[in-house]
Write a protein that holds these residues in place. Structure first.
Motif, PDB file in Angstrom:
ATOM      1  N   THR A 111       0.816  -1.216   0.000  1.00 59.05           N
ATOM      2  CA  THR A 111       0.000   0.000   0.000  1.00 59.05           C
ATOM      3  C   THR A 111       0.851   1.269   0.000  1.00 59.05           C
ATOM      4  OG1 THR A 111      -0.248  -0.294   2.397  1.00 59.05           O
ATOM      5  CG2 THR A 111      -2.077  -0.986   1.007  1.00 59.05           C
ATOM      6  N   LEU A 112       2.101   1.174   0.453  1.00 60.06           N
ATOM      7  CA  LEU A 112       2.984   2.337   0.423  1.00 60.06           C
ATOM      8  C   LEU A 112       3.754   2.453  -0.896  1.00 60.06           C
ATOM      9  CD1 LEU A 112       4.499   2.462   4.028  1.00 60.06           C
ATOM     10  CD2 LEU A 112       2.896   4.090   2.999  1.00 60.06           C
ATOM     11  N   ALA A 113       3.472   1.551  -1.831  1.00 60.92           N
ATOM     12  CA  ALA A 113       4.193   1.566  -3.105  1.00 60.92           C
ATOM     13  C   ALA A 113       3.997   2.876  -3.854  1.00 60.92           C
ATOM     14  CB  ALA A 113       3.753   0.386  -3.973  1.00 60.92           C
ATOM     15  N   LYS A 114       2.823   3.511  -3.678  1.00 59.57           N
ATOM     16  CA  LYS A 114       2.554   4.755  -4.393  1.00 59.57           C
ATOM     17  C   LYS A 114       2.959   6.005  -3.612  1.00 59.57           C
ATOM     18  CE  LYS A 114      -2.325   4.924  -2.959  1.00 59.57           C
ATOM     19  NZ  LYS A 114      -3.722   5.077  -3.434  1.00 59.57           N
ATOM     20  N   ALA A 115       3.527   5.820  -2.429  1.00 56.68           N
ATOM     21  CA  ALA A 115       4.009   6.969  -1.665  1.00 56.68           C
ATOM     22  C   ALA A 115       5.176   7.618  -2.404  1.00 56.68           C
ATOM     23  CB  ALA A 115       4.446   6.536  -0.270  1.00 56.68           C
ATOM     24  N   LYS A 116       5.249   8.948  -2.326  1.00 56.54           N
ATOM     25  CA  LYS A 116       6.272   9.683  -3.056  1.00 56.54           C
ATOM     26  C   LYS A 116       7.286  10.301  -2.102  1.00 56.54           C
ATOM     27  CE  LYS A 116       3.059  10.809  -6.802  1.00 56.54           C
ATOM     28  NZ  LYS A 116       2.374  11.911  -7.548  1.00 56.54           N
ATOM     29  N   ALA A 117       8.471  10.562  -2.621  1.00 57.40           N
ATOM     30  CA  ALA A 117       9.513  11.207  -1.827  1.00 57.40           C
ATOM     31  C   ALA A 117       8.995  12.515  -1.246  1.00 57.40           C
ATOM     32  CB  ALA A 117      10.738  11.459  -2.695  1.00 57.40           C
ATOM     33  N   GLY A 118       9.232  12.715   0.044  1.00 55.59           N
ATOM     34  CA  GLY A 118       8.750  13.912   0.723  1.00 55.59           C
ATOM     35  C   GLY A 118       7.449  13.727   1.450  1.00 55.59           C
ATOM     36  N   ASP A 119       6.745  12.634   1.171  1.00 56.60           N
ATOM     37  CA  ASP A 119       5.525  12.340   1.928  1.00 56.60           C
ATOM     38  C   ASP A 119       5.868  12.069   3.388  1.00 56.60           C
ATOM     39  OD1 ASP A 119       4.003  12.597  -0.323  1.00 56.60           O
ATOM     40  OD2 ASP A 119       3.495  10.466  -0.521  1.00 56.60           O
ATOM     41  N   GLY A 120       4.922  12.340   4.256  1.00 54.73           N
ATOM     42  CA  GLY A 120       5.076  11.985   5.658  1.00 54.73           C
ATOM     43  C   GLY A 120       4.387  10.669   5.953  1.00 54.73           C
ATOM     44  N   ILE A 121       4.755  10.053   7.053  1.00 55.72           N
ATOM     45  CA  ILE A 121       4.092   8.817   7.473  1.00 55.72           C
ATOM     46  C   ILE A 121       4.027   8.798   8.993  1.00 55.72           C
ATOM     47  CG2 ILE A 121       6.288   7.553   7.301  1.00 55.72           C
ATOM     48  CD1 ILE A 121       4.627   5.006   6.779  1.00 55.72           C
ATOM     49  N   ILE A 122       2.830   8.557   9.527  1.00 54.47           N
ATOM     50  CA  ILE A 122       2.652   8.422  10.969  1.00 54.47           C
ATOM     51  C   ILE A 122       2.699   6.944  11.328  1.00 54.47           C
ATOM     52  CG2 ILE A 122       1.090   8.765  12.921  1.00 54.47           C
ATOM     53  CD1 ILE A 122      -0.013  11.232  11.518  1.00 54.47           C
ATOM     54  N   ILE A 123       3.632   6.605  12.199  1.00 52.80           N
ATOM     55  CA  ILE A 123       3.813   5.220  12.645  1.00 52.80           C
ATOM     56  C   ILE A 123       3.603   5.190  14.152  1.00 52.80           C
ATOM     57  CG2 ILE A 123       5.347   3.221  12.638  1.00 52.80           C
ATOM     58  CD1 ILE A 123       7.054   4.816  10.541  1.00 52.80           C
ATOM     59  N   ASP A 160       4.427   8.147  16.696  1.00 58.78           N
ATOM     60  CA  ASP A 160       3.492   8.551  17.752  1.00 58.78           C
ATOM     61  C   ASP A 160       3.590   7.570  18.918  1.00 58.78           C
ATOM     62  OD1 ASP A 160       1.467   9.722  19.197  1.00 58.78           O
ATOM     63  OD2 ASP A 160      -0.150   8.834  18.014  1.00 58.78           O
ATOM     64  N   VAL A 161       4.168   8.031  20.021  1.00 60.00           N
ATOM     65  CA  VAL A 161       4.336   7.189  21.208  1.00 60.00           C
ATOM     66  C   VAL A 161       3.360   7.683  22.279  1.00 60.00           C
ATOM     67  CG1 VAL A 161       5.943   6.384  22.978  1.00 60.00           C
ATOM     68  CG2 VAL A 161       6.764   6.805  20.645  1.00 60.00           C
ATOM     69  N   ALA A 162       2.248   6.993  22.419  1.00 54.13           N
ATOM     70  CA  ALA A 162       1.194   7.437  23.333  1.00 54.13           C
ATOM     71  C   ALA A 162       0.939   6.464  24.485  1.00 54.13           C
ATOM     72  CB  ALA A 162      -0.106   7.654  22.562  1.00 54.13           C
ATOM     73  N   TYR A 163       1.525   5.259  24.422  1.00 52.50           N
ATOM     74  CA  TYR A 163       1.203   4.227  25.428  1.00 52.50           C
ATOM     75  C   TYR A 163       2.467   3.543  25.948  1.00 52.50           C
ATOM     76  CZ  TYR A 163      -3.061   5.160  22.892  1.00 52.50           C
ATOM     77  OH  TYR A 163      -4.100   5.801  22.278  1.00 52.50           O
ATOM     78  N   HIS A 164       3.542   4.308  26.050  1.00 55.45           N
ATOM     79  CA  HIS A 164       4.822   3.766  26.490  1.00 55.45           C
ATOM     80  C   HIS A 164       4.692   3.143  27.887  1.00 55.45           C
ATOM     81  CE1 HIS A 164       9.293   4.717  27.622  1.00 55.45           C
ATOM     82  NE2 HIS A 164       9.110   3.436  27.316  1.00 55.45           N
ATOM     83  N   GLY A 165       5.104   1.878  27.995  1.00 51.27           N
ATOM     84  CA  GLY A 165       5.045   1.177  29.276  1.00 51.27           C
ATOM     85  C   GLY A 165       3.849   0.269  29.428  1.00 51.27           C
ATOM     86  N   PHE A 166       2.905   0.325  28.487  1.00 51.69           N
ATOM     87  CA  PHE A 166       1.712  -0.509  28.583  1.00 51.69           C
ATOM     88  C   PHE A 166       1.856  -1.826  27.820  1.00 51.69           C
ATOM     89  CE2 PHE A 166      -0.197   3.327  30.168  1.00 51.69           C
ATOM     90  CZ  PHE A 166      -1.245   2.896  30.958  1.00 51.69           C
ATOM     91  N   GLY A 167       2.989  -2.027  27.120  1.00 55.64           N
ATOM     92  CA  GLY A 167       3.187  -3.254  26.354  1.00 55.64           C
ATOM     93  C   GLY A 167       3.874  -4.328  27.161  1.00 55.64           C
ATOM     94  N   ASN A 168       5.193  -4.184  27.331  1.00 52.63           N
ATOM     95  CA  ASN A 168       5.983  -5.163  28.097  1.00 52.63           C
ATOM     96  C   ASN A 168       6.683  -4.507  29.280  1.00 52.63           C
ATOM     97  OD1 ASN A 168       5.531  -7.554  26.441  1.00 52.63           O
ATOM     98  ND2 ASN A 168       6.691  -6.474  24.871  1.00 52.63           N
ATOM     99  N   SER A 169       7.436  -3.447  29.012  1.00 55.74           N
ATOM    100  CA  SER A 169       8.110  -2.670  30.051  1.00 55.74           C
ATOM    101  C   SER A 169       8.561  -1.374  29.408  1.00 55.74           C
ATOM    102  CB  SER A 169       9.317  -3.431  30.616  1.00 55.74           C
ATOM    103  OG  SER A 169      10.346  -3.522  29.639  1.00 55.74           O
ATOM    104  N   LEU A 170       8.979  -0.428  30.221  1.00 60.08           N
ATOM    105  CA  LEU A 170       9.430   0.850  29.677  1.00 60.08           C
ATOM    106  C   LEU A 170      10.567   0.659  28.679  1.00 60.08           C
ATOM    107  CD1 LEU A 170       9.303   3.070  32.884  1.00 60.08           C
ATOM    108  CD2 LEU A 170       7.999   3.454  30.790  1.00 60.08           C
ATOM    109  N   ASP A 171      11.532  -0.157  29.024  1.00 59.99           N
ATOM    110  CA  ASP A 171      12.689  -0.330  28.147  1.00 59.99           C
ATOM    111  C   ASP A 171      12.353  -1.188  26.935  1.00 59.99           C
ATOM    112  OD1 ASP A 171      15.542   0.262  27.765  1.00 59.99           O
ATOM    113  OD2 ASP A 171      15.804  -1.898  27.946  1.00 59.99           O
ATOM    114  N   GLU A 172      11.687  -2.313  27.166  1.00 59.52           N
ATOM    115  CA  GLU A 172      11.403  -3.232  26.063  1.00 59.52           C
ATOM    116  C   GLU A 172      10.457  -2.615  25.037  1.00 59.52           C
ATOM    117  OE1 GLU A 172      10.020  -7.895  25.379  1.00 59.52           O
ATOM    118  OE2 GLU A 172      10.338  -7.108  27.410  1.00 59.52           O
TER     119      GLU A 172
END
Length: 405
Positions: free
Chosen positions: A173-185, A219-231
């Motif tokens: 689906t990102l095949a049509k993304a162009k140089a300079g586009d932004g992406i939220i991950i 976008d880091v909104a739930y840090h620490g809710f997965g496994n641990s702060l570091d992991e």
């Protein structure tokens, strides 16, 4: 009467989630369950003030000497502390002066400034958002005057990679993304799916961003809710070690319970100290035209906690308890679903992480669950696992089972 310019506007539809919140409050049924609002709740159904937060506020009450502006970057002790949360204590990028940060009004404030920055890099660019995603991602992009498109964020349903993110789908689906586009991950605990990229996939998407010259916003909104702060941050840190430039939006709403304090931070990584100066000037300029100066109270709380060993230890213990409670709720919900023959749904909910799970319902199930059983959730099927209680799980599972695919 003079021309009524407002008459040129039409009434906008209400925000669906806010409407759901209002309907829940007004529902008189004793059996009602709120799985819609994305906030942490304890066993009593309350969203408590963390003990570490209370202790930090008591310290601030006696030590704070001014309410003057703190400048466009806000509390720089807070900024530096968040940078350490993201990059770790031994970051090469930070040591080289390639990282700079600004406090912001929550994660949304940081995202808005980040998108505004991407727009300055590429006026005609597109910002790519995962599908599904948190609805406000696309809303923020459009509100900042940019176009948005979506990349598939699905789970592999069978085979040796079952349960993992379908990375081939992302690439397609990102095949049509162009140089300079932004992406939220999204970082750990993807909203709304609860399905995260593994560390190898973080590395792969970093190389994809480099190859296609996409500008990433993590976008880091739930840090620490997965496994641990570091992991939780291992994949993000690997990603940042590969991409030369990136923005990271960090929210303290969930992991510090500071929802109403609107405490966020926008962190930029650049290729050089000169680029850092340029980036900071533009980020500060965009913020100046929006909220001018960031709020201070929540940032001061977080800085105090992260820089005070005893409070930090207290906070980590509380965060561990919140994460453990969510994990136990997932396990209990899975057990209840299995009793109704919903093994696929049970498997999904136990392997997902964080507060959210995207349930695979039949069309119209959410409306029926609200109307017939007072179980409140958005039409997408996303549930806030932290909204469950051990004494309501059997009821929720029984009501949901007939509508699950």
């Amino acid at each position: 009467m003079s021309n009524a310019l407002i008459s040129n506007l039409s009434l906008l539809p209400p925000d669906a989630l806010l409407g759901l919140m209002a309907a829940y409050k007004e529902d008189p049924r004793d059996t009602k369950v709120d799985l819609g609002v994305g906030i942490y709740k304890d066993d009593a159904g309350q969203t408590p003030v963390l003990k570490a937060v209370k202790a930090a506020e008591e310290m601030l009450l006696t030590t704070e000497t001014s309410k003057a502006y703190e400048g466009p970057r806000g509390n720089q002790l807070f900024d530096n502390a968040v940078e350490r949360q993201i990059f770790g204590d031994n970051s090469e990028a930070r040591a080289q002066g390639r990282v700079v940060s600004l406090a912001s009004p929550g994660g949304c404030g940081a995202l808005s400034v980040a998108v505004g920055f991407v727009k300055r890099l590429s006026q005609q660019g597109v910002v790519w958002v995962s599908s599904p995603s948190w609805p406000n991602h696309a809303h923020v992009v459009r509100a900042m005057g940019m176009a948005t498109d979506s990349y598939a964020y699905d789970e592999v349903s069978s085979g040796p990679h079952a349960g993992k993110v379908d990375f081939e789908g992302i690439k397609t689906t990102l095949a049509k993304a162009k140089a300079g586009d932004g992406i939220i991950i999204q970082g750990p605990c993807h909203n709304p799916t609860g399905i995260d990229l593994d560390n190898a996939q973080w590395e792969a998407i970093a190389h994809l961003c480099v190859e296609k010259s996409l500008f990433p916003i993590v976008d880091v909104a739930y840090h620490g809710f997965g496994n641990s702060l570091d992991e939780d941050m291992l994949g993000v840190r690997r990603f940042l070690s590969i991409v030369p430039e990136a923005l990271v939006s960090y929210s303290c709403s969930k992991n510090f319970g500071l929802y109403r304090e609107r405490t966020g931070c926008l962190v930029a990584q650049t290729q050089s100290t000169e680029h850092t100066k340029v980036t900071l000037s533009h980020l500060a300029d965009i913020a100046r035209a929006s909220y001018s100066m960031p709020p201070s109270h929540g940032a001061a709380i977080v800085a105090t906690i992260l820089d005070t060993p005893a409070l930090y230890a207290m906070w980590v213990e509380e965060l561990d308890l919140m994460r453990g409670r969510i994990t136990s709720l997932r396990e209990a919900m899975a057990l209840a679903l299995r009793k109704h023959g919903k093994d696929v749904a049970a498997d999904r909910i136990v392997r997902q992480k964080g507060m959210f799970s995207l349930m695979q319902f039949e069309e119209g199930a959410a409306q029926k669950l609200v109307a017939e059983h007072a179980i409140y959730l958005p039409n997408s099927g996303r549930i806030n696992v932290a909204g469950l209680k051990l004494d309501t799980i059997e009821y929720v599972a029984k009501c949901m089972a007939p509508y699950l695919k």
